[in-house]
Write a protein that holds these residues in place. Sequence first.
Motif, PDB file in Angstrom:
ATOM      1  N   LYS A  37      42.887 -12.407 -29.506  1.00 57.19           N
ATOM      2  CA  LYS A  37      42.163 -11.347 -28.826  1.00 57.19           C
ATOM      3  C   LYS A  37      41.539 -11.881 -27.548  1.00 57.19           C
ATOM      4  O   LYS A  37      40.930 -12.951 -27.549  1.00 57.19           O
ATOM      5  N   PRO A  38      41.692 -11.168 -26.457  1.00 60.65           N
ATOM      6  CA  PRO A  38      41.058 -11.639 -25.216  1.00 60.65           C
ATOM      7  C   PRO A  38      39.540 -11.599 -25.339  1.00 60.65           C
ATOM      8  O   PRO A  38      38.973 -10.743 -26.021  1.00 60.65           O
ATOM      9  N   LYS A  39      38.890 -12.561 -24.676  1.00 58.30           N
ATOM     10  CA  LYS A  39      37.434 -12.573 -24.697  1.00 58.30           C
ATOM     11  C   LYS A  39      36.896 -11.347 -23.968  1.00 58.30           C
ATOM     12  O   LYS A  39      37.440 -10.936 -22.944  1.00 58.30           O
ATOM     13  N   PRO A  40      35.843 -10.753 -24.499  1.00 61.99           N
ATOM     14  CA  PRO A  40      35.272  -9.598 -23.795  1.00 61.99           C
ATOM     15  C   PRO A  40      34.733  -9.997 -22.434  1.00 61.99           C
ATOM     16  O   PRO A  40      34.197 -11.092 -22.254  1.00 61.99           O
ATOM     17  N   LYS A  41      34.899  -9.115 -21.486  1.00 60.85           N
ATOM     18  CA  LYS A  41      34.402  -9.389 -20.144  1.00 60.85           C
ATOM     19  C   LYS A  41      32.872  -9.333 -20.135  1.00 60.85           C
ATOM     20  O   LYS A  41      32.266  -8.508 -20.812  1.00 60.85           O
ATOM     21  N   TYR A  66      23.601 -16.589 -31.535  1.00 59.03           N
ATOM     22  CA  TYR A  66      24.047 -16.436 -30.148  1.00 59.03           C
ATOM     23  C   TYR A  66      24.323 -17.823 -29.575  1.00 59.03           C
ATOM     24  O   TYR A  66      23.481 -18.725 -29.696  1.00 59.03           O
ATOM     25  N   ARG A 101      24.075 -23.411 -21.870  1.00 60.43           N
ATOM     26  CA  ARG A 101      25.527 -23.575 -21.974  1.00 60.43           C
ATOM     27  C   ARG A 101      25.983 -24.574 -20.915  1.00 60.43           C
ATOM     28  O   ARG A 101      25.565 -24.463 -19.749  1.00 60.43           O
ATOM     29  N   ASP A 114      24.509 -12.903 -21.315  1.00 58.26           N
ATOM     30  CA  ASP A 114      25.948 -12.778 -21.016  1.00 58.26           C
ATOM     31  C   ASP A 114      26.156 -12.569 -19.519  1.00 58.26           C
ATOM     32  O   ASP A 114      27.045 -13.186 -18.901  1.00 58.26           O
TER      33      ASP A 114
END
Length: 286
Positions: free
Chosen positions: A22-26, A219, A243, A267
């Motif tokens: 599945k592509p990562k959500p934008k 998270y 991150r 995000d």
Amino acid sequence: MKRLLFWILMVAAAVAPAAQPKPKPKPPTLEQVNEQLLARAALMIDPLTGQVLYAKNVDDTFPPASTVKMMTALLAYEKTGGFGTITIQPEDTRVEPSHVPLRPGERVEIADLLRSIIIGSDNDSAMALARATSGSSRQFVQDMNAEALRLGMTRTRFGNPHGLPGTGQVTTVRDLMALFNAFLAKPELRRMAQTPAYHLRTAIGLQRMKNHNKLLGVYPGMGPAKTGWTYESRHTFAAAAKREGRELRLTLLRSANKWKDTRLLFDYGFANLPPAPAPAPATRCV
């Protein structure tokens, strides 16, 4: 026949296309953040550069709820270094939950009381720290307001050490960020604020205190934080996440859902974080 069917299925499985990941959500856009953010006021910064990555109503005042306990912990830590014990007095226990509950006459380590207010958000522990470190809770509140001015929190008024309503105390997300930065500058307080759980032994026995931050361990990169909620204030929050070596910090006031708002802002922030500034060139000694 069964053997033939088996081989047909094996061949079909071998030639079937592999399931695509599945592509990562934008990440959300600024427009989406503006549309979806529930908090009445919000501020997010890059502490490395001081750059503001998101701001909304940064100077509007709202009740802070238990984020007040960052000031309580900061002052008590500065006065004691986190060492010593406190004998609990009856007036320390005359406060609404959340509470340990503490019992008058018992002796509790200051370090445990600090963990209690940062991790468990216990109001009786906040009262005990305030009374014992300033002589009275009234004097402690005066010390809180003096420290707020020293930190540049010009639109903040503290009324008690725990954040329960009824004293007219208010803050802004800009002021709350100044407090959060000072709080995180104390390595021991920072460690406490990102501790998932700890065991507290008091007169009522051994209890496992769980961090109120529901995003901790859930998270990606979630770090130290302090939660708050009352019916009057709704959700309040100060949180940091990291991150790839870069940390972001946010403060929220009057949110209907701080968990949703925090995910949304972090995000967006990490997706739009500019590169770290290049280190200054080393100087040669001649």
